[in-house]
Design an enzyme around this catalytic site. Structure first.
Site, PDB file in Angstrom:
ATOM      1  N   CYS A 148     -34.080   2.282  20.201  1.00 34.26           N
ATOM      2  CA  CYS A 148     -33.081   2.531  21.243  1.00 34.26           C
ATOM      3  C   CYS A 148     -32.321   3.828  21.010  1.00 34.26           C
ATOM      4  CB  CYS A 148     -32.103   1.364  21.336  1.00 34.26           C
ATOM      5  SG  CYS A 148     -32.815  -0.034  22.249  1.00 34.26           S
ATOM      6  N   HIS A 149     -31.839   4.017  19.783  1.00 35.49           N
ATOM      7  CA  HIS A 149     -30.870   5.099  19.582  1.00 35.49           C
ATOM      8  C   HIS A 149     -31.490   6.472  19.315  1.00 35.49           C
ATOM      9  CE1 HIS A 149     -27.470   2.516  20.053  1.00 35.49           C
ATOM     10  NE2 HIS A 149     -27.939   1.674  19.152  1.00 35.49           N
ATOM     11  N   CYS A 189       2.313   3.055  -3.125  1.00 37.21           N
ATOM     12  CA  CYS A 189       1.472   4.001  -3.873  1.00 37.21           C
ATOM     13  C   CYS A 189       0.994   5.170  -3.002  1.00 37.21           C
ATOM     14  CB  CYS A 189       0.252   3.297  -4.452  1.00 37.21           C
ATOM     15  SG  CYS A 189       0.653   2.153  -5.776  1.00 37.21           S
ATOM     16  N   HIS A 190       0.743   4.918  -1.721  1.00 36.51           N
ATOM     17  CA  HIS A 190       0.098   5.941  -0.885  1.00 36.51           C
ATOM     18  C   HIS A 190       1.042   6.619   0.100  1.00 36.51           C
ATOM     19  CE1 HIS A 190      -3.776   4.965  -2.525  1.00 36.51           C
ATOM     20  NE2 HIS A 190      -3.686   3.711  -2.165  1.00 36.51           N
ATOM     21  N   CYS A 211      -8.520  -2.105  -3.627  1.00 32.73           N
ATOM     22  CA  CYS A 211      -7.132  -1.759  -3.907  1.00 32.73           C
ATOM     23  C   CYS A 211      -6.261  -3.005  -3.886  1.00 32.73           C
ATOM     24  CB  CYS A 211      -6.609  -0.740  -2.897  1.00 32.73           C
ATOM     25  SG  CYS A 211      -6.478   0.911  -3.611  1.00 32.73           S
ATOM     26  N   CYS A 225       0.853  -1.193   0.000  1.00 33.58           N
ATOM     27  CA  CYS A 225       0.000   0.000   0.000  1.00 33.58           C
ATOM     28  C   CYS A 225       0.888   1.242   0.000  1.00 33.58           C
ATOM     29  CB  CYS A 225      -0.871   0.057   1.251  1.00 33.58           C
ATOM     30  SG  CYS A 225      -1.633  -1.494   1.755  1.00 33.58           S
ATOM     31  N   CYS A 285     -25.379  -5.303  17.540  1.00 34.95           N
ATOM     32  CA  CYS A 285     -26.698  -4.805  17.951  1.00 34.95           C
ATOM     33  C   CYS A 285     -27.816  -5.712  17.423  1.00 34.95           C
ATOM     34  CB  CYS A 285     -26.914  -3.373  17.488  1.00 34.95           C
ATOM     35  SG  CYS A 285     -26.343  -2.182  18.714  1.00 34.95           S
ATOM     36  N   ARG A 314     -20.166  -3.653  14.606  1.00 37.12           N
ATOM     37  CA  ARG A 314     -20.934  -3.068  15.709  1.00 37.12           C
ATOM     38  C   ARG A 314     -22.436  -3.220  15.444  1.00 37.12           C
ATOM     39  NH1 ARG A 314     -22.936  -2.990  19.489  1.00 37.12           N
ATOM     40  NH2 ARG A 314     -22.718  -1.754  21.382  1.00 37.12           N
TER      41      ARG A 314
HETATM   42  C1  HEC Z   1     -32.286  -2.787  22.571  1.00 41.15           C
HETATM   43  C2  HEC Z   1     -31.608  -1.539  22.300  1.00 41.15           C
HETATM   44  C3  HEC Z   1     -30.800  -1.416  21.020  1.00 41.15           C
HETATM   45  C4  HEC Z   1     -31.253  -1.584  19.729  1.00 41.15           C
HETATM   46  C5  HEC Z   1     -32.636  -1.966  19.286  1.00 41.15           C
HETATM   47  C6  HEC Z   1     -30.126  -1.279  18.879  1.00 41.15           C
HETATM   48  N1  HEC Z   1     -29.034  -0.955  19.620  1.00 41.15           N
HETATM   49 FE1  HEC Z   1     -27.283  -0.213  18.928  1.00 41.15          FE
HETATM   50  N2  HEC Z   1     -26.561  -0.130  20.809  1.00 41.15           N
HETATM   51  C7  HEC Z   1     -27.256  -0.463  21.956  1.00 41.15           C
HETATM   52  C8  HEC Z   1     -26.398  -0.327  23.118  1.00 41.15           C
HETATM   53  C9  HEC Z   1     -26.791  -0.595  24.566  1.00 41.15           C
HETATM   54  C10 HEC Z   1     -25.149   0.104  22.626  1.00 41.15           C
HETATM   55  C11 HEC Z   1     -23.885   0.392  23.431  1.00 41.15           C
HETATM   56  C12 HEC Z   1     -23.997   1.773  24.039  1.00 41.15           C
HETATM   57  C13 HEC Z   1     -24.153   2.826  22.977  1.00 41.15           C
HETATM   58  O1  HEC Z   1     -23.149   3.290  22.428  1.00 41.15           O
HETATM   59  O2  HEC Z   1     -25.298   3.161  22.637  1.00 41.15           O
HETATM   60  C14 HEC Z   1     -25.296   0.257  21.178  1.00 41.15           C
HETATM   61  C15 HEC Z   1     -24.305   0.749  20.342  1.00 41.15           C
HETATM   62  C16 HEC Z   1     -24.477   1.000  18.987  1.00 41.15           C
HETATM   63  C17 HEC Z   1     -23.507   1.665  18.150  1.00 41.15           C
HETATM   64  C18 HEC Z   1     -22.163   2.186  18.597  1.00 41.15           C
HETATM   65  C19 HEC Z   1     -22.205   3.642  19.033  1.00 41.15           C
HETATM   66  C20 HEC Z   1     -20.884   4.133  19.550  1.00 41.15           C
HETATM   67  O3  HEC Z   1     -20.606   5.340  19.442  1.00 41.15           O
HETATM   68  O4  HEC Z   1     -20.095   3.340  20.053  1.00 41.15           O
HETATM   69  C21 HEC Z   1     -24.039   1.702  16.884  1.00 41.15           C
HETATM   70  C22 HEC Z   1     -23.380   2.282  15.649  1.00 41.15           C
HETATM   71  C23 HEC Z   1     -25.330   1.060  16.936  1.00 41.15           C
HETATM   72  N3  HEC Z   1     -25.577   0.654  18.235  1.00 41.15           N
HETATM   73  C24 HEC Z   1     -26.146   0.862  15.842  1.00 41.15           C
HETATM   74  C25 HEC Z   1     -27.374   0.172  15.913  1.00 41.15           C
HETATM   75  C26 HEC Z   1     -28.148  -0.193  14.747  1.00 41.15           C
HETATM   76  C27 HEC Z   1     -27.776   0.101  13.307  1.00 41.15           C
HETATM   77  C28 HEC Z   1     -29.261  -0.828  15.206  1.00 41.15           C
HETATM   78  C29 HEC Z   1     -30.369  -1.472  14.396  1.00 41.15           C
HETATM   79  C30 HEC Z   1     -29.961  -2.537  13.520  1.00 41.15           C
HETATM   80  C31 HEC Z   1     -29.183  -0.836  16.657  1.00 41.15           C
HETATM   81  N4  HEC Z   1     -28.003  -0.252  17.042  1.00 41.15           N
HETATM   82  C32 HEC Z   1     -30.153  -1.335  17.501  1.00 41.15           C
HETATM   83  C33 HEC Z   1     -28.585  -0.827  22.023  1.00 41.15           C
HETATM   84  C34 HEC Z   1     -29.396  -1.037  20.940  1.00 41.15           C
HETATM   85  C1  HEC Z   2      -0.554   0.367  -7.453  1.00 44.59           C
HETATM   86  C2  HEC Z   2      -0.928   1.455  -6.583  1.00 44.59           C
HETATM   87  C3  HEC Z   2      -1.815   1.155  -5.388  1.00 44.59           C
HETATM   88  C4  HEC Z   2      -1.649   0.213  -4.409  1.00 44.59           C
HETATM   89  C5  HEC Z   2      -0.579  -0.848  -4.297  1.00 44.59           C
HETATM   90  C6  HEC Z   2      -2.715   0.444  -3.462  1.00 44.59           C
HETATM   91  N1  HEC Z   2      -3.505   1.473  -3.876  1.00 44.59           N
HETATM   92 FE1  HEC Z   2      -5.007   2.329  -2.829  1.00 44.59          FE
HETATM   93  N2  HEC Z   2      -5.441   3.515  -4.434  1.00 44.59           N
HETATM   94  C7  HEC Z   2      -4.718   3.567  -5.597  1.00 44.59           C
HETATM   95  C8  HEC Z   2      -5.388   4.457  -6.522  1.00 44.59           C
HETATM   96  C9  HEC Z   2      -4.933   4.776  -7.940  1.00 44.59           C
HETATM   97  C10 HEC Z   2      -6.528   4.943  -5.853  1.00 44.59           C
HETATM   98  C11 HEC Z   2      -7.546   5.933  -6.372  1.00 44.59           C
HETATM   99  C12 HEC Z   2      -8.336   5.357  -7.453  1.00 44.59           C
HETATM  100  C13 HEC Z   2      -9.552   4.785  -6.926  1.00 44.59           C
HETATM  101  O1  HEC Z   2     -10.288   5.523  -6.246  1.00 44.59           O
HETATM  102  O2  HEC Z   2      -9.823   3.612  -7.194  1.00 44.59           O
HETATM  103  C14 HEC Z   2      -6.521   4.339  -4.531  1.00 44.59           C
HETATM  104  C15 HEC Z   2      -7.461   4.583  -3.551  1.00 44.59           C
HETATM  105  C16 HEC Z   2      -7.358   4.164  -2.230  1.00 44.59           C
HETATM  106  C17 HEC Z   2      -8.179   4.614  -1.142  1.00 44.59           C
HETATM  107  C18 HEC Z   2      -9.296   5.625  -1.238  1.00 44.59           C
HETATM  108  C19 HEC Z   2      -8.752   7.020  -1.156  1.00 44.59           C
HETATM  109  C20 HEC Z   2      -9.792   8.081  -1.331  1.00 44.59           C
HETATM  110  O3  HEC Z   2      -9.447   9.243  -1.143  1.00 44.59           O
HETATM  111  O4  HEC Z   2     -10.942   7.777  -1.678  1.00 44.59           O
HETATM  112  C21 HEC Z   2      -7.764   3.955  -0.026  1.00 44.59           C
HETATM  113  C22 HEC Z   2      -8.318   4.113   1.386  1.00 44.59           C
HETATM  114  C23 HEC Z   2      -6.691   3.083  -0.415  1.00 44.59           C
HETATM  115  N3  HEC Z   2      -6.453   3.237  -1.751  1.00 44.59           N
HETATM  116  C24 HEC Z   2      -6.014   2.219   0.436  1.00 44.59           C
HETATM  117  C25 HEC Z   2      -5.105   1.275   0.009  1.00 44.59           C
HETATM  118  C26 HEC Z   2      -4.569   0.218   0.842  1.00 44.59           C
HETATM  119  C27 HEC Z   2      -4.910   0.000   2.314  1.00 44.59           C
HETATM  120  C28 HEC Z   2      -3.710  -0.500   0.070  1.00 44.59           C
HETATM  121  C29 HEC Z   2      -2.928  -1.745   0.443  1.00 44.59           C
HETATM  122  C30 HEC Z   2      -3.712  -2.908   0.798  1.00 44.59           C
HETATM  123  C31 HEC Z   2      -3.696   0.132  -1.240  1.00 44.59           C
HETATM  124  N4  HEC Z   2      -4.559   1.180  -1.247  1.00 44.59           N
HETATM  125  C32 HEC Z   2      -2.902  -0.283  -2.297  1.00 44.59           C
HETATM  126  C33 HEC Z   2      -3.550   2.927  -5.848  1.00 44.59           C
HETATM  127  C34 HEC Z   2      -3.003   1.930  -5.066  1.00 44.59           C
END
Ligand code: HEC
Ligand code: HEC
Length: 258
Positions: free
Chosen positions: A177-178, A75-76, A111, A72, A219, A215
């Site tokens: 919940c959220h 290139c980057h 990539c 990576c 949930c 995450r």
């Molecule tokens: C029964 C309650 C409940 C439901 C329903 C629920 N969650 Fe959660 N979720 C939690 C709890 C508790 C945590 C841990 C504390 C927190 O960060 O809210 C959490 C954490 C998260 C976090 C991390 C937030 C952080 O900053 O760390 C994300 C993202 C999230 N939930 C997305 C979802 C999504 C998408 C769904 C639906 C598919 C969902 N949750 C449904 C209870 C719930």
């Molecule tokens: C041969 C060169 C090359 C290699 C090796 C390569 N990349 Fe890239 N990468 C690119 C190019 C070119 C783009 C932009 C073109 C595109 O969006 O597809 C890109 C885009 C990305 C982006 C998005 C950047 C943006 O601003 O949207 C990420 C993140 C990234 N590469 C991570 C990686 C990681 C992690 C690896 C190693 C596992 C890797 N690349 C290996 C050439 C490379």
């Protein structure tokens, strides 16, 4: 039996919740504002923050030369300095070529496949999580800036719908919940607004890193619903929607959460 007990416990706490005050979602707040003081202090200190280990692992993988193909860093830049942090803050993005939503982990896999000519690391693999954490950490402090107009508009609407659908045996939506109960406690955890700006984050509960996809999966399991596959359209739509709700919040990766 155990599952039944857990669901009873959950339903019990939910009834308590429902009896409490309904909190309206006003100001957009990071999960950081809902965790304990000790957890915030841990996140703020790079030497204490366990998520920094994943950043370091990601940094090593970033410059590691794969058996075939290119690193990576080749290139980057050695420390990823050629990546544009403003652009990283826009993920998930709409990508015309891919014909849909591309998350950071999808971009990294693309990539590996198209640029580095290596086998993409499977979703949920530690290496992919570490790379995602490293790359996202480059944009720490940048405000989340997901596109909300153009092609994204209708996709975010679909994500919004998913957020409000009732899932699983407890028949609740994410919004239940959220949106209704941030600040309230459930099983000892303080419910936040469920924002995405801290991810990938270190979870004290599991002792592991979780990206936003994981995450959400955690949930859905809590809701006793079947989680979506990591590359399912639903996962991408939900993630894009959640990150658009986080617009303006600073990227905290790696955040520390319960
Ligand atoms: C029964 C309650 C409940 C439901 C329903 C629920 N969650 Fe959660 N979720 C939690 C709890 C508790 C945590 C841990 C504390 C927190 O960060 O809210 C959490 C954490 C998260 C976090 C991390 C937030 C952080 O900053 O760390 C994300 C993202 C999230 N939930 C997305 C979802 C999504 C998408 C769904 C639906 C598919 C969902 N949750 C449904 C209870 C719930
Ligand atoms: C041969 C060169 C090359 C290699 C090796 C390569 N990349 Fe890239 N990468 C690119 C190019 C070119 C783009 C932009 C073109 C595109 O969006 O597809 C890109 C885009 C990305 C982006 C998005 C950047 C943006 O601003 O949207 C990420 C993140 C990234 N590469 C991570 C990686 C990681 C992690 C690896 C190693 C596992 C890797 N690349 C290996 C050439 C490379």
């Amino acid at each position: 039996m155990i599952q039944l007990a857990i669901s009873r416990l959950l339903l019990g706490s939910l009834t308590l919740l429902l009896a409490g005050t309904v909190w309206a979602l006003g100001e957009v707040k990071s999960g950081y504002d809902y965790v304990k003081d000790e957890t915030r202090a841990m996140q703020d200190d790079d030497f204490e923050n366990p998520g920094m280990l994943a950043v370091e692992q990601g940094r090593e993988l970033f410059s590691k030369m794969p058996d075939s193909g290119k690193s990576c860093a080749s290139c980057h830049g050695e420390a990823g300095e050629k990546l544009d942090v403003k652009s990283l803050a826009r993920y998930p993005i709409y990508d015309k070529e891919q014909g849909g939503i591309v998350r950071l982990e999808d971009r990294i896999r693309n990539c590996q496949k198209d640029q580095a000519s290596t086998e993409p690391v499977p979703y949920y693999d530690h290496e992919l999580l570490a790379l995602e954490t490293f790359v996202r950490n480059l944009a720490r402090g940048e405000p989340v800036n997901v596109q909300t107009d153009g092609e994204m508009e209708s996709l975010l609407k679909k994500g919004d719908e998913l957020y409000h659908i009732r899932f699983g045996l407890i028949d609740m939506s994410c919004a239940h919940c959220h949106d209704m109960y941030p600040g309230q406690y459930i099983r000892g955890q303080r419910i936040s607004q469920g924002q995405g700006n801290g991810f990938p984050a270190y979870r004290l509960d599991t002792g592991e890193m979780a990206n936003l996809d994981l995450r959400i999966k955690q949930c859905l399991t809590l809701m006793r619903a079947e989680p979506f596959a990591p590359d399912a359209e639903e996962s991408k739509l939900l993630e894009a929607y959640i990150m658009s709700r986080s617009n303006g919040l600073k990227i905290e990766t790696p955040a520390v959460r319960y």
